[in-house]
Design a protein around this motif. Sequence first.
Motif, PDB file in Angstrom:
ATOM      1  N   GLU A   1       0.873  -1.397   0.153  1.00  0.00           N
ATOM      2  CA  GLU A   1      -0.097   0.074  -0.082  1.00  0.00           C
ATOM      3  C   GLU A   1       0.860   1.341   0.072  1.00  0.00           C
ATOM      4  OE1 GLU A   1      -3.555   2.082   2.722  1.00  0.00           O
ATOM      5  OE2 GLU A   1      -2.573   0.252   3.401  1.00  0.00           O
ATOM      6  N   LEU A   2       1.880   1.483   1.075  1.00  0.00           N
ATOM      7  CA  LEU A   2       2.758   2.594   1.001  1.00  0.00           C
ATOM      8  C   LEU A   2       3.497   2.796  -0.344  1.00  0.00           C
ATOM      9  CD1 LEU A   2       3.717   2.385   4.639  1.00  0.00           C
ATOM     10  CD2 LEU A   2       1.650   3.924   3.831  1.00  0.00           C
ATOM     11  N   LYS A   3       3.701   1.738  -0.712  1.00  0.00           N
ATOM     12  CA  LYS A   3       4.504   1.591  -1.863  1.00  0.00           C
ATOM     13  C   LYS A   3       4.017   2.458  -3.188  1.00  0.00           C
ATOM     14  CE  LYS A   3       8.033  -0.954  -4.487  1.00  0.00           C
ATOM     15  NZ  LYS A   3       8.763  -2.319  -4.462  1.00  0.00           N
ATOM     16  N   LEU A   4       2.757   1.859  -3.262  1.00  0.00           N
ATOM     17  CA  LEU A   4       1.797   2.123  -4.381  1.00  0.00           C
ATOM     18  C   LEU A   4       1.561   3.758  -4.044  1.00  0.00           C
ATOM     19  CD1 LEU A   4      -0.309   1.937  -6.546  1.00  0.00           C
ATOM     20  CD2 LEU A   4      -1.999   1.267  -5.010  1.00  0.00           C
ATOM     21  N   TYR A   5       1.376   4.399  -2.836  1.00  0.00           N
ATOM     22  CA  TYR A   5       1.245   5.546  -2.746  1.00  0.00           C
ATOM     23  C   TYR A   5       2.488   6.450  -3.169  1.00  0.00           C
ATOM     24  CZ  TYR A   5      -2.795   4.307   0.312  1.00  0.00           C
ATOM     25  OH  TYR A   5      -3.851   3.818   1.100  1.00  0.00           O
ATOM     26  N   GLN A   6       3.291   6.272  -2.832  1.00  0.00           N
ATOM     27  CA  GLN A   6       4.580   6.607  -3.186  1.00  0.00           C
ATOM     28  C   GLN A   6       4.758   6.728  -4.875  1.00  0.00           C
ATOM     29  OE1 GLN A   6       8.250   4.702  -1.604  1.00  0.00           O
ATOM     30  NE2 GLN A   6       9.478   5.802  -3.025  1.00  0.00           N
ATOM     31  N   THR A   7       4.535   5.608  -5.484  1.00  0.00           N
ATOM     32  CA  THR A   7       4.544   5.722  -6.960  1.00  0.00           C
ATOM     33  C   THR A   7       3.405   6.538  -7.690  1.00  0.00           C
ATOM     34  OG1 THR A   7       5.175   3.257  -6.872  1.00  0.00           O
ATOM     35  CG2 THR A   7       4.181   4.156  -8.716  1.00  0.00           C
ATOM     36  N   ILE A   8       2.155   6.668  -7.078  1.00  0.00           N
ATOM     37  CA  ILE A   8       1.238   7.557  -7.689  1.00  0.00           C
ATOM     38  C   ILE A   8       1.926   8.794  -7.307  1.00  0.00           C
ATOM     39  CG2 ILE A   8      -1.023   8.401  -7.088  1.00  0.00           C
ATOM     40  CD1 ILE A   8      -1.555   5.424  -6.396  1.00  0.00           C
ATOM     41  N   LYS A   9       2.432   9.478  -6.255  1.00  0.00           N
ATOM     42  CA  LYS A   9       2.736  10.498  -5.836  1.00  0.00           C
ATOM     43  C   LYS A   9       4.022  11.089  -6.970  1.00  0.00           C
ATOM     44  CE  LYS A   9       0.980  10.653  -1.266  1.00  0.00           C
ATOM     45  NZ  LYS A   9       1.375  10.687   0.069  1.00  0.00           N
ATOM     46  N   GLU A  10       4.798  10.118  -7.001  1.00  0.00           N
ATOM     47  CA  GLU A  10       5.927  10.261  -8.164  1.00  0.00           C
ATOM     48  C   GLU A  10       5.297  10.649  -9.584  1.00  0.00           C
ATOM     49  OE1 GLU A  10       8.343   6.934  -7.871  1.00  0.00           O
ATOM     50  OE2 GLU A  10       9.248   7.484  -5.872  1.00  0.00           O
ATOM     51  N   LEU A  11       4.281  10.009  -9.915  1.00  0.00           N
ATOM     52  CA  LEU A  11       3.708  10.110 -11.160  1.00  0.00           C
ATOM     53  C   LEU A  11       2.829  11.237 -11.263  1.00  0.00           C
ATOM     54  CD1 LEU A  11       2.522   6.348 -11.885  1.00  0.00           C
ATOM     55  CD2 LEU A  11       4.569   7.516 -12.890  1.00  0.00           C
ATOM     56  N   ASP A  12       2.195  11.532 -10.211  1.00  0.00           N
ATOM     57  CA  ASP A  12       1.281  12.880 -10.259  1.00  0.00           C
ATOM     58  C   ASP A  12       1.051  13.380  -8.701  1.00  0.00           C
ATOM     59  OD1 ASP A  12      -0.466  15.035 -10.389  1.00  0.00           O
ATOM     60  OD2 ASP A  12      -2.069  13.664 -10.910  1.00  0.00           O
TER      61      ASP A  12
END
Length: 181
Positions: free
Chosen positions: A140-151
């Motif tokens: 979950e936290l890794k997903l949030y980080q990836t999303i924030k990097e993309l947008d």
Amino acid sequence: MLENSFIMVVIILVINIVYVSFFTIRMILTLKGQRYLAAFISTIEVVIYVIGLGLVLDNLNEIKNLIAYAVGYGIGVIVGMKIEEKLALGYITVNVITKEYDKDVPKMLRDKGYGVTNWAANGLEGDRMALQILTPRKYELKLYQTIKELDPKAFIIAYEPKTIHGGFWVKSVKKGKLFRE
């Protein structure tokens, strides 16, 4: 005598921390539908509970034992929650609203192993892309980080699904074929 009294307080404190941690984990397992594991843990939990409560009731005239019991209960809640965070049982569904049409956000997330469904959406400020992403909670936290990097301005809402059925992603999870770096 003070040494014995101190040891009794420590024993009661530790017993209650362990008991409440087991209690918390059992409740989470019950909510996740893991009834047999929850039943096994509850068997251990009740033995620990009876021992700890018995020590306090046998020495009820010692207020420090009651305080140790109460403090152990509170600490046990925190410890149980930390253990549950580390176990990260189950899945999480994350809804994302982004205006990043230039980047192929769904493909980038799928390439990392996430289950993504996307569609065109319209917000107050114009066209958006809506994504629904399914992932094991441990990512979950890794997903949030990836999303924030993309947008960095993405709007994110997450919730825990009760039932998951069908789709290629569920089959992939069962086969252990997810999450590429």
